[in-house]
Scaffold this active site. Sequence first.
Site, short mmCIF file in Angstrom:
data_model
loop_
_atom_site.label_atom_id
_atom_site.label_comp_id
_atom_site.label_asym_id
_atom_site.label_seq_id
_atom_site.Cartn_x
_atom_site.Cartn_y
_atom_site.Cartn_z
N GLY A 50 0.82 -1.20 0.00
CA GLY A 50 0.00 0.00 0.00
C GLY A 50 0.85 1.25 0.00
O GLY A 50 2.04 1.22 -0.30
N ASN A 51 0.23 2.36 0.36
CA ASN A 51 0.95 3.63 0.43
C ASN A 51 0.40 4.45 1.58
O ASN A 51 -0.52 4.02 2.28
CB ASN A 51 0.87 4.38 -0.91
N ARG A 52 0.93 5.64 1.76
CA ARG A 52 0.61 6.44 2.95
C ARG A 52 -0.56 7.40 2.75
O ARG A 52 -0.84 8.23 3.61
CB ARG A 52 1.85 7.23 3.38
N SER A 53 -1.26 7.30 1.66
CA SER A 53 -2.38 8.21 1.43
C SER A 53 -3.48 7.99 2.47
O SER A 53 -3.92 6.87 2.70
CB SER A 53 -2.96 8.00 0.03
N ALA A 72 -4.45 7.60 -4.50
CA ALA A 72 -3.08 7.14 -4.71
C ALA A 72 -3.14 5.67 -5.11
O ALA A 72 -3.26 4.79 -4.25
CB ALA A 72 -2.24 7.33 -3.45
#
Length: 408
Positions: free
Chosen positions: A212-215, A280
Amino acid sequence: MIHSGTSRVVLGVGGGIAAYKACEVLRQLTESGHSVQVVPTEAALRFVGAATFEALSGQPVHTGVFDDVHEVPHVRIGQEADLVLVAPATANLLAKAAHGLADDLLTNTLLTARCPVMMVPAMHTEMWEHAATRQNVATLRERGVVVTEPASGRLTGKDTGKGRLADPAEIVDLARLLLARPDALPRDMAGLRVVVSAGGTREALDPVRYLGNRSSGKQGYALARTAAQRGAQVTLVAAATVGLPEPAGVELVRVGTALELRDAMHVVSPGADVVVMAAAVADFRPVSQAEYKIKKTDRDPDPVALTRNPDVLAELVGVRSPGQVIVGFAAETGDGGADVLEHARAKLKRKGCDLLVVNAVGEGKAFETEDNAGWLLSSDGSERPIALGSKAHMASDIWDAVVTLTHN
């Protein structure tokens, strides 16, 4: 940077069951440094006592015009305010305000206020949809009063539907926006159908883990929220978000992976006037997902094979209908080959969207923060910075640019 500063806010509280939520609105406003004077109706005090409002605000609470007459409170309070916020605004209060009635301290304050006024409705669905209420709301909006869209959900008793008070955090966010920019919520998007994506996609490795990502989704939610309050019909396609209240007046479609987001966007985007890809989207996903949790072993784990996810923004640009405005987002860090803006310019040309919002990301920037800054790049070659401020403030700047395009 745009600072909220110490502003004078009048918090009017109407006599509905949602009056208890005004306590949380009051707490958040005071904790962010604002001076808040609570002006409830007599009916509101049947739900929440004056002592509660006084303890949270640090100021005395009155309902009538004959308290402290020597200070002329029925005129002074409205004259000195930077914002008058009424939450909840009942059907009765909306009617009084629309017709200029002044039979208590709150309605007198509404007549004397020359600052922005925001009324946040809360009532049963039948009352909100009644022709009299709709006319009163239209009258107030024509006069420049911000009457927000109510949320949908559980009402009193077993009833559900549109008319629920917006989440306190959302109310405070809109209040902060109006304090920073009083003209931020015009009804200039009425008649527009808008689609916004938000949050970060999650690509499963096994039943427990994911890529995943930090959005956080906060910027996309701010875009959806402000568009709805400016009159647009909004669909929000939301990937992973944690603890964000559902924006009032917005249709919410939840997704998880990049492929799910892609499918949802292709379903809801045709026929939309504006599409904003603020989500994102993960660039890659695992080729396969383990059926069971991958166990920790003494040997090195097998490499994870990845495959590229589709470019959803480019796909939407490729199939868009004539006149549809498409806005993309670019989170950039810069590198040895180019800086943030150089990467963004190349991305704008490659994607083919009308506008590109550029965020410089890194520790304490853009992701998982309350404020945001960046640049707005247009396909006509124009560029302008967006000053650091709340994500709602950035959303307003973006919608200003979009409205200009839709009206051309």
